[in-house]
Design a protein around this motif. Sequence first.
Motif, PDB file in Angstrom:
ATOM      1  N   ILE A  38       0.843  -1.199   0.000  1.00 46.56           N
ATOM      2  CA  ILE A  38       0.000   0.000   0.000  1.00 46.56           C
ATOM      3  C   ILE A  38       0.884   1.257   0.000  1.00 46.56           C
ATOM      4  N   GLN A  39       1.919   1.232   0.831  1.00 47.36           N
ATOM      5  CA  GLN A  39       2.825   2.382   0.909  1.00 47.36           C
ATOM      6  C   GLN A  39       3.587   2.572  -0.406  1.00 47.36           C
ATOM      7  N   GLY A  40       3.977   1.454  -1.027  1.00 43.92           N
ATOM      8  CA  GLY A  40       4.697   1.529  -2.298  1.00 43.92           C
ATOM      9  C   GLY A  40       3.847   2.132  -3.398  1.00 43.92           C
ATOM     10  N   LEU A  41       2.581   1.726  -3.466  1.00 44.20           N
ATOM     11  CA  LEU A  41       1.659   2.295  -4.460  1.00 44.20           C
ATOM     12  C   LEU A  41       1.526   3.806  -4.270  1.00 44.20           C
ATOM     13  N   GLU A  42       1.438   4.222  -3.007  1.00 41.17           N
ATOM     14  CA  GLU A  42       1.297   5.649  -2.712  1.00 41.17           C
ATOM     15  C   GLU A  42       2.568   6.415  -3.056  1.00 41.17           C
ATOM     16  N   LYS A  43       3.707   5.855  -2.668  1.00 40.45           N
ATOM     17  CA  LYS A  43       4.976   6.540  -2.903  1.00 40.45           C
ATOM     18  C   LYS A  43       5.268   6.687  -4.392  1.00 40.45           C
ATOM     19  N   LEU A  44       4.901   5.661  -5.166  1.00 41.45           N
ATOM     20  CA  LEU A  44       5.121   5.692  -6.616  1.00 41.45           C
ATOM     21  C   LEU A  44       4.030   6.454  -7.356  1.00 41.45           C
ATOM     22  N   GLU A  45       3.011   6.870  -6.598  1.00 41.12           N
ATOM     23  CA  GLU A  45       1.878   7.620  -7.162  1.00 41.12           C
ATOM     24  C   GLU A  45       1.194   6.840  -8.285  1.00 41.12           C
ATOM     25  N   ILE A  46       1.140   5.504  -8.112  1.00 44.25           N
ATOM     26  CA  ILE A  46       0.407   4.663  -9.063  1.00 44.25           C
ATOM     27  C   ILE A  46      -1.072   4.825  -8.760  1.00 44.25           C
ATOM     28  N   CYS A  47      -1.850   5.221  -9.771  1.00 43.07           N
ATOM     29  CA  CYS A  47      -3.266   5.498  -9.520  1.00 43.07           C
ATOM     30  C   CYS A  47      -4.150   4.950 -10.633  1.00 43.07           C
ATOM     31  N   ASN A  48      -5.422   5.290 -10.569  1.00 45.51           N
ATOM     32  CA  ASN A  48      -6.395   4.631 -11.436  1.00 45.51           C
ATOM     33  C   ASN A  48      -6.634   5.329 -12.771  1.00 45.51           C
ATOM     34  N   ASP A  49      -6.149   6.558 -12.934  1.00 50.21           N
ATOM     35  CA  ASP A  49      -6.578   7.325 -14.104  1.00 50.21           C
ATOM     36  C   ASP A  49      -5.981   6.853 -15.431  1.00 50.21           C
ATOM     37  N   GLN A  50      -4.775   6.296 -15.383  1.00 43.13           N
ATOM     38  CA  GLN A  50      -4.152   5.810 -16.615  1.00 43.13           C
ATOM     39  C   GLN A  50      -2.999   4.862 -16.289  1.00 43.13           C
ATOM     40  N   ILE A  51      -2.575   4.105 -17.309  1.00 46.87           N
ATOM     41  CA  ILE A  51      -1.420   3.224 -17.156  1.00 46.87           C
ATOM     42  C   ILE A  51      -0.199   4.093 -16.851  1.00 46.87           C
ATOM     43  N   PRO A  52       0.561   3.766 -15.810  1.00 45.32           N
ATOM     44  CA  PRO A  52       1.715   4.603 -15.464  1.00 45.32           C
ATOM     45  C   PRO A  52       2.813   4.547 -16.533  1.00 45.32           C
ATOM     46  N   LYS A  53       3.581   5.616 -16.607  1.00 45.82           N
ATOM     47  CA  LYS A  53       4.743   5.651 -17.497  1.00 45.82           C
ATOM     48  C   LYS A  53       5.961   5.120 -16.735  1.00 45.82           C
ATOM     49  N   PHE A  54       6.725   4.243 -17.377  1.00 44.46           N
ATOM     50  CA  PHE A  54       7.936   3.713 -16.744  1.00 44.46           C
ATOM     51  C   PHE A  54       8.882   4.845 -16.368  1.00 44.46           C
ATOM     52  N   SER A  55       8.970   5.850 -17.228  1.00 44.60           N
ATOM     53  CA  SER A  55       9.914   6.956 -16.972  1.00 44.60           C
ATOM     54  C   SER A  55       9.580   7.670 -15.665  1.00 44.60           C
ATOM     55  N   THR A  56       8.284   7.845 -15.395  1.00 46.49           N
ATOM     56  CA  THR A  56       7.852   8.492 -14.150  1.00 46.49           C
ATOM     57  C   THR A  56       8.151   7.600 -12.946  1.00 46.49           C
ATOM     58  N   LEU A  57       7.820   6.316 -13.074  1.00 46.03           N
ATOM     59  CA  LEU A  57       8.074   5.372 -11.985  1.00 46.03           C
ATOM     60  C   LEU A  57       9.570   5.258 -11.697  1.00 46.03           C
ATOM     61  N   ASN A  58      10.371   5.209 -12.767  1.00 47.06           N
ATOM     62  CA  ASN A  58      11.821   5.056 -12.595  1.00 47.06           C
ATOM     63  C   ASN A  58      12.432   6.240 -11.860  1.00 47.06           C
ATOM     64  N   HIS A  59      11.902   7.404 -12.096  1.00 44.76           N
ATOM     65  CA  HIS A  59      12.421   8.600 -11.423  1.00 44.76           C
ATOM     66  C   HIS A  59      12.299   8.452  -9.905  1.00 44.76           C
ATOM     67  N   ILE A  60      11.159   7.911  -9.461  1.00 43.35           N
ATOM     68  CA  ILE A  60      10.929   7.716  -8.027  1.00 43.35           C
ATOM     69  C   ILE A  60      11.696   6.495  -7.517  1.00 43.35           C
ATOM     70  N   LEU A  61      11.617   5.391  -8.278  1.00 46.36           N
ATOM     71  CA  LEU A  61      12.280   4.150  -7.870  1.00 46.36           C
ATOM     72  C   LEU A  61      13.781   4.331  -7.679  1.00 46.36           C
ATOM     73  N   LYS A  62      14.410   4.992  -8.651  1.00 43.79           N
ATOM     74  CA  LYS A  62      15.866   5.194  -8.601  1.00 43.79           C
ATOM     75  C   LYS A  62      16.239   5.957  -7.329  1.00 43.79           C
ATOM     76  N   LYS A  63      15.418   6.931  -6.998  1.00 41.03           N
ATOM     77  CA  LYS A  63      15.679   7.753  -5.820  1.00 41.03           C
ATOM     78  C   LYS A  63      15.512   6.949  -4.529  1.00 41.03           C
ATOM     79  N   GLU A  64      14.538   6.035  -4.518  1.00 40.79           N
ATOM     80  CA  GLU A  64      14.228   5.272  -3.306  1.00 40.79           C
ATOM     81  C   GLU A  64      15.209   4.120  -3.072  1.00 40.79           C
ATOM     82  N   THR A  65      15.413   3.273  -4.101  1.00 46.15           N
ATOM     83  CA  THR A  65      16.220   2.057  -3.896  1.00 46.15           C
ATOM     84  C   THR A  65      17.193   1.776  -5.043  1.00 46.15           C
TER      85      THR A  65
END
Length: 228
Positions: A38-65
């Motif tokens: 649940i926390q990971g979904l929130e931190k990555l800002e994965i939501c219901n409006d559209q399929i997430p972009k890898f580039s957006t997710l990677n920006h957060i992921l790289k910073k976190e781990t």
Amino acid sequence: MVTHEQWENFTQTDHNTWKILFERQSSLLKQRAAEDIIQGLEKLEICNDQIPKFSTLNHILKKETNFSIVPVKGFIPEDLFFKFLSIRKFPSTCFIRKPSQLDYLEEPDIFHDVFGHIPLLVNPIFSDFMELFGRKGLEAIEAGMLKFAATLYWFTVEFGLVQSANGLRIYGAGITSSKGESIYCLDSEVPTRIKFNSLRAMKTQYHIDSFQKTYFVIESFQQLFDVL
């Protein structure tokens, strides 16, 4: 096998499918999934409006781990899969299931990969475990023991349960991305739920096209890392 993200090729039907799947699973998992998901979904800002972009997710992921997502066309060879994990990259497919396939799909799609797997990669211990699994997976291939590595992956990363302070919770991506198994794994009296033992897990038969007969329950992600 490895490809480029072509997010702009997704249709409105694809985004609607994501929305249906996301809303259904996120609602279902509130009292069923490990809090880290649940926390990971929130931190990555994965939501219901559209399929997430890898580039957006990677920006957060790289910073976190320091993990990132690599787009692939479908199943990739085991050695390449483990190689990616060993360098903190997670291979994800770039297609989404058809509306008629909401409840079951033979191969992983972007909902399974992104909704199921990526949220836990925000967790430092779990991401270290995945990197180590990649290295151990490559060693297993060299030793002719791929079958055991694949089975261990199945019963942990894909279909694992964890005993939390709030009771039994889901962390395996194969469960979190499945409506039916999210309910079955915790509520049904049919399967056995066994305290995690790596040797026993590696020797247990698993089922690709039906709900599992056996689930292994870990105490923590640190236990997974230490056992590996």
